[in-house]
Enzyme design. Structure first.
Site, mmCIF file in Angstrom:
data_model
loop_
_atom_site.group_PDB
_atom_site.id
_atom_site.type_symbol
_atom_site.label_atom_id
_atom_site.label_comp_id
_atom_site.label_asym_id
_atom_site.label_seq_id
_atom_site.Cartn_x
_atom_site.Cartn_y
_atom_site.Cartn_z
ATOM 1 N N LEU A 41 1.122 9.418 -2.802
ATOM 2 C CA LEU A 41 1.352 8.086 -3.360
ATOM 3 C C LEU A 41 1.612 8.243 -4.854
ATOM 4 C CD1 LEU A 41 -1.294 5.606 -1.843
ATOM 5 C CD2 LEU A 41 1.190 5.461 -1.630
ATOM 6 N N ASP A 42 2.615 7.542 -5.364
ATOM 7 C CA ASP A 42 2.888 7.573 -6.799
ATOM 8 C C ASP A 42 1.684 7.062 -7.580
ATOM 9 O OD1 ASP A 42 5.466 8.455 -6.353
ATOM 10 O OD2 ASP A 42 6.307 6.434 -6.322
ATOM 11 N N PRO A 43 1.548 7.471 -8.841
ATOM 12 C CA PRO A 43 0.426 6.971 -9.651
ATOM 13 C C PRO A 43 0.345 5.447 -9.709
ATOM 14 C CG PRO A 43 1.428 8.847 -10.737
ATOM 15 C CD PRO A 43 2.299 8.535 -9.545
#
Length: 298
Positions: A41-43
């Site tokens: 998951l992206d930040p």
């Protein structure tokens, strides 16, 4: 070794942390280095991040390939360098003229079996280097389109902001789908550009948001969401083995096929998952031996 044993933890990842950051926290909480995650998951994104502890890391590759669900907000009328809100705005095009009907019609064309060019800031390797590293160095990144499936792309709400439109959507999709790329393609189809401003993953395979725990809660009360056996039996069909078959499976040997589609959990008489198998022709192929014959009983 972790005192809790092997299993799965379903985390509600907070914004601002990388998936690797979450793995690091879980290593400290469970006092083991054998920790991994099933799907980055992206930040900026939040939501379901499935963590494998100890031998459960062996099944993470199968989870990564599972269908996923997301809730997202897409801003129509702006294109950014990263296809999300963290990048620089590259272009702004008035979108206030767009009707709900036009937006939904464009979304309809992105449903089903389609080919998608992944986001240029994805973790895909190009010439041995991550695409996002090249993109952030200002280098051109050319990625090949890949087949994906969008089972659901539903418009929930729309809000007009001066020349822009923010839409809330829900998405059910195959593994390998990039929501940032979906927002980009929707904006392009409408002629105004688009990017993701909020993203929350609500499901990975059979693991959903209502099962997820915060990292703070996990630190206070360390516990698995599911043991390795429970996770396997939730994810896969079950095949019960005789003692002789269980011994063969524990040693990585093939068994007679039984006609079960896909990967399945092969269990001994005590209900413990010995291995994950797949039928290929008249015999099985071992996908992962979870209780090898060399392991201490338990």
């Amino acid at each position: 070794m972790s005192a809790t044993g092997p299993g799965i933890v379903v985390i509600d990842k907070p914004a601002g942390m990388t998936s690797h950051d979450v793995v690091g926290r879980c290593r400290r909480i469970f006092a083991t280095r054998r920790v991994g995650h099933a799907g980055t998951l992206d930040p900026m994104a939040t939501g379901v991040l499935v963590i494998g502890i100890e031998r459960a890391t062996k099944i993470l590759g199968l989870l990564t390939a599972a269908p996923k669900s997301y809730a997202a907000t897409i801003r129509l009328g702006q294109t950014t360098s990263t296809e999300d809100a963290e990048g620089q705005v590259l272009q702004s095009v008035p979108a206030k003229h767009l009707t709900i009907e036009a937006i939904d019609a464009a979304m309809e064309r992105l449903r089903g079996e389609i080919r998608q060019v992944p986001s240029s800031v994805s973790a895909i390797k190009v010439g041995g280097r991550r695409a996002y590293r090249l993109a952030r160095q200002g280098r051109s990144v050319q990625l090949e389109a890949r087949p994906i499936r969008i089972d659901r792309f539903e418009l929930l709400a729309a809000r007009r902001r001066d020349q822009l439109i923010d839409i809330d959507v829900e998405i059910d999709c195959s593994s390998g789908t990039y929501i940032r790329a979906l927002a980009r393609d929707l904006g392009d189809a409408l002629g105004v550009g688009g990017h993701v401003t909020a993203l929350r993953r609500t499901r990975v395979g059979r693991f959903e948001l209502d099962q997820a725990r915060s990292l703070d809660d996990l630190a206070e009360r360390p516990a698995l969401s599911l043991s390795l056996d429970e996770a396997c039996l939730l994810m896969f069909a079950r095949r019960d083995l005789t003692a002789a078959e269980a011994s063969a499976a524990a040693n990585g040997r093939s068994l007679p096929a039984v006609g079960i589609d896909g990967v399945y959990a092969a269990c001994d008489a005590d209900g413990r998952v010995i291995a994950l198998l797949r039928d290929e022709g008249s015999r099985t192929r071992s996908v992962a031996v979870l209780r090898p014959a060399t392991m201490h009983p338990g």
